[in-house]
Design a protein around this motif. Structure first.
Motif, mmCIF file in Angstrom:
data_model
loop_
_atom_site.group_PDB
_atom_site.id
_atom_site.type_symbol
_atom_site.label_atom_id
_atom_site.label_comp_id
_atom_site.label_asym_id
_atom_site.label_seq_id
_atom_site.Cartn_x
_atom_site.Cartn_y
_atom_site.Cartn_z
ATOM 1 N N ILE A 36 0.820 -1.211 0.000
ATOM 2 C CA ILE A 36 0.000 0.000 0.000
ATOM 3 C C ILE A 36 0.855 1.263 0.000
ATOM 4 O O ILE A 36 0.631 2.187 -0.791
ATOM 5 C CB ILE A 36 -0.945 -0.020 1.223
ATOM 6 C CG1 ILE A 36 -1.985 -1.131 1.057
ATOM 7 C CG2 ILE A 36 -1.623 1.340 1.405
ATOM 8 C CD1 ILE A 36 -2.782 -1.414 2.305
ATOM 9 N N VAL A 37 1.864 1.309 0.870
ATOM 10 C CA VAL A 37 2.710 2.498 0.965
ATOM 11 C C VAL A 37 3.510 2.693 -0.323
ATOM 12 O O VAL A 37 3.677 3.824 -0.804
ATOM 13 C CB VAL A 37 3.643 2.398 2.196
ATOM 14 C CG1 VAL A 37 4.609 3.573 2.226
ATOM 15 C CG2 VAL A 37 2.838 2.349 3.482
ATOM 16 N N CYS A 43 6.938 4.160 -5.725
ATOM 17 C CA CYS A 43 8.235 3.477 -5.753
ATOM 18 C C CYS A 43 8.291 2.500 -4.585
ATOM 19 O O CYS A 43 7.491 2.607 -3.645
ATOM 20 C CB CYS A 43 9.390 4.480 -5.674
ATOM 21 S SG CYS A 43 9.414 5.427 -4.141
ATOM 22 N N PRO A 44 9.201 1.525 -4.603
ATOM 23 C CA PRO A 44 9.276 0.550 -3.509
ATOM 24 C C PRO A 44 9.619 1.222 -2.178
ATOM 25 O O PRO A 44 10.550 2.016 -2.098
ATOM 26 C CB PRO A 44 10.399 -0.400 -3.952
ATOM 27 C CG PRO A 44 10.484 -0.233 -5.426
ATOM 28 C CD PRO A 44 10.154 1.202 -5.695
ATOM 29 N N ILE A 45 8.861 0.905 -1.140
ATOM 30 C CA ILE A 45 9.084 1.434 0.207
ATOM 31 C C ILE A 45 9.175 0.254 1.174
ATOM 32 O O ILE A 45 8.333 -0.641 1.141
ATOM 33 C CB ILE A 45 7.936 2.360 0.655
ATOM 34 C CG1 ILE A 45 7.807 3.563 -0.281
ATOM 35 C CG2 ILE A 45 8.136 2.810 2.097
ATOM 36 C CD1 ILE A 45 8.937 4.558 -0.207
ATOM 37 N N GLU A 46 10.181 0.274 2.041
ATOM 38 C CA GLU A 46 10.308 -0.769 3.051
ATOM 39 C C GLU A 46 9.726 -0.277 4.367
ATOM 40 O O GLU A 46 10.015 0.841 4.808
ATOM 41 C CB GLU A 46 11.767 -1.166 3.250
ATOM 42 C CG GLU A 46 11.952 -2.364 4.171
ATOM 43 C CD GLU A 46 13.355 -2.930 4.171
ATOM 44 O OE1 GLU A 46 13.583 -3.959 4.822
ATOM 45 O OE2 GLU A 46 14.238 -2.335 3.509
ATOM 46 N N ASN A 82 -5.220 3.494 5.532
ATOM 47 C CA ASN A 82 -6.356 2.753 6.094
ATOM 48 C C ASN A 82 -7.417 2.427 5.056
ATOM 49 O O ASN A 82 -8.101 1.393 5.142
ATOM 50 C CB ASN A 82 -6.975 3.528 7.255
ATOM 51 C CG ASN A 82 -6.249 3.323 8.566
ATOM 52 O OD1 ASN A 82 -5.684 2.247 8.807
ATOM 53 N ND2 ASN A 82 -6.242 4.338 9.424
ATOM 54 N N GLU A 83 -7.578 3.298 4.080
ATOM 55 C CA GLU A 83 -8.571 3.055 3.022
ATOM 56 C C GLU A 83 -8.259 1.792 2.230
ATOM 57 O O GLU A 83 -9.169 1.139 1.704
ATOM 58 C CB GLU A 83 -8.614 4.258 2.074
ATOM 59 C CG GLU A 83 -9.320 5.471 2.655
ATOM 60 C CD GLU A 83 -9.132 6.711 1.793
ATOM 61 O OE1 GLU A 83 -8.558 6.580 0.683
ATOM 62 O OE2 GLU A 83 -9.536 7.805 2.217
ATOM 63 N N LYS A 84 -6.975 1.436 2.145
ATOM 64 C CA LYS A 84 -6.554 0.278 1.354
ATOM 65 C C LYS A 84 -6.347 -0.984 2.186
ATOM 66 O O LYS A 84 -6.272 -2.087 1.634
ATOM 67 C CB LYS A 84 -5.248 0.612 0.622
ATOM 68 C CG LYS A 84 -5.333 1.804 -0.332
ATOM 69 C CD LYS A 84 -6.249 1.508 -1.506
ATOM 70 C CE LYS A 84 -6.255 2.665 -2.493
ATOM 71 N NZ LYS A 84 -7.172 2.400 -3.643
#
Length: 257
Positions: A36-37, A43-46, A82-84
């Motif tokens: 989601i983030v 882009c990829p987020i850890e 939260n929506e996702k």
């Protein structure tokens, strides 16, 4: 501008394979959040968690952080996540924190709770969140044994990872029992916990409560440094991460303990 965000999360871990993302499944809490983030960031987020909760373990106050560029407000970012999210995972709060904050490396202490349903009556509505133990437990004996877990010890006998190469020394500051008619909730507050450590501690306490062990056996279990000497591993569904601490409460214990 890249910002560091801290989230406090709650989740029902019943249908997930734990917090930590894995190569053979995307059914983890971390994987859901990162998807989601990353979509929001483009882009990829850890996403880093304060610790790995086991498959089936719940959380009232898991802490996570991630770095991303976001021009909107903190509230809007929280709402967008939260929506996702599915209905069994929720972000309770979100705030920007200093760049060096890390949910795991900055953590000072944690509180976990384990809940036992101690009744012949089945826990119909709470069955997913408690361990059902029909035999009456001697709570006074359990409390006597729990006192021997307090302080700094080598908890190797209470660690399910038999190949653990890092230190297995941990410090437990408090263990509290809260009892109602049908439930016994055990709260553990310490500076860190090993793989399945709380579930093994709880299984050992349950065996004491059932009369299968005596409290005075605990020192010998510590000395053995052998997982086979401790009690059974209580099921994950009774365990929940309650809170993660980053400040003064734990430092006070380290000074005065």
């Amino acid at each position: 501008m890249m910002k560091n965000y801290k989230m406090i999360l709650a989740y029902d871990g019943g249908r997930y394979n734990g917090w930590q993302k894995q190569g053979n499944t995307d059914n983890t809490i971390q994987e859901k959040l990162e998807g989601i983030v990353s979509a929001l960031a483009g882009c990829p987020i850890e996403v880093f968690g304060s610790g790995r909760t086991d498959a089936g373990t719940h959380a009232y106050g898991q802490v996570a952080n991630f770095h991303m560029e976001w021009d909107g407000s903190e509230e809007r970012l929280m709402d967008a996540i939260n929506e996702k999210l599915p209905e069994d995972i929720g972000v309770l709060s979100l705030e920007e924190v200093p760049p060096r904050f890390h949910s795991r490396l900055s953590a000072k202490a944690k509180t976990y709770e384990y809940t036992i349903w101690n009744s012949k009556r089945p826990p119909v509505f709470e069955r997913k969140y408690v361990f059902w133990c029909e035999k009456p437990l001697n709570v006074e004996k359990m409390q006597e044994a729990a006192k021997l877990f307090l302080g700094e010890h080598d908890f190797k006998s209470f660690c399910a990872n038999k190949r653990m190469k890092k230190s297995t020394v941990r410090k437990i500051y408090e263990i509290h029992f809260h009892c109602t008619e049908d439930k016994i909730t055990i709260s553990y507050y310490g500076n860190g916990f090993l793989y399945q450590m709380i579930r093994i501690l709880t299984g050992t306490l349950i065996e004491v409560g059932e009369g299968k062990r005596q409290p005075d056996e605990i020192p010998a279990i510590f000395a053995a440094l052998d997982r086979e000497k401790a009690g059974f591993t209580a099921p994950a569904k009774g365990l929940a991460l309650k809170e993660v601490f980053y400040g003064e409460r734990q430092e006070e214990y380290d000074t005065n303990y």
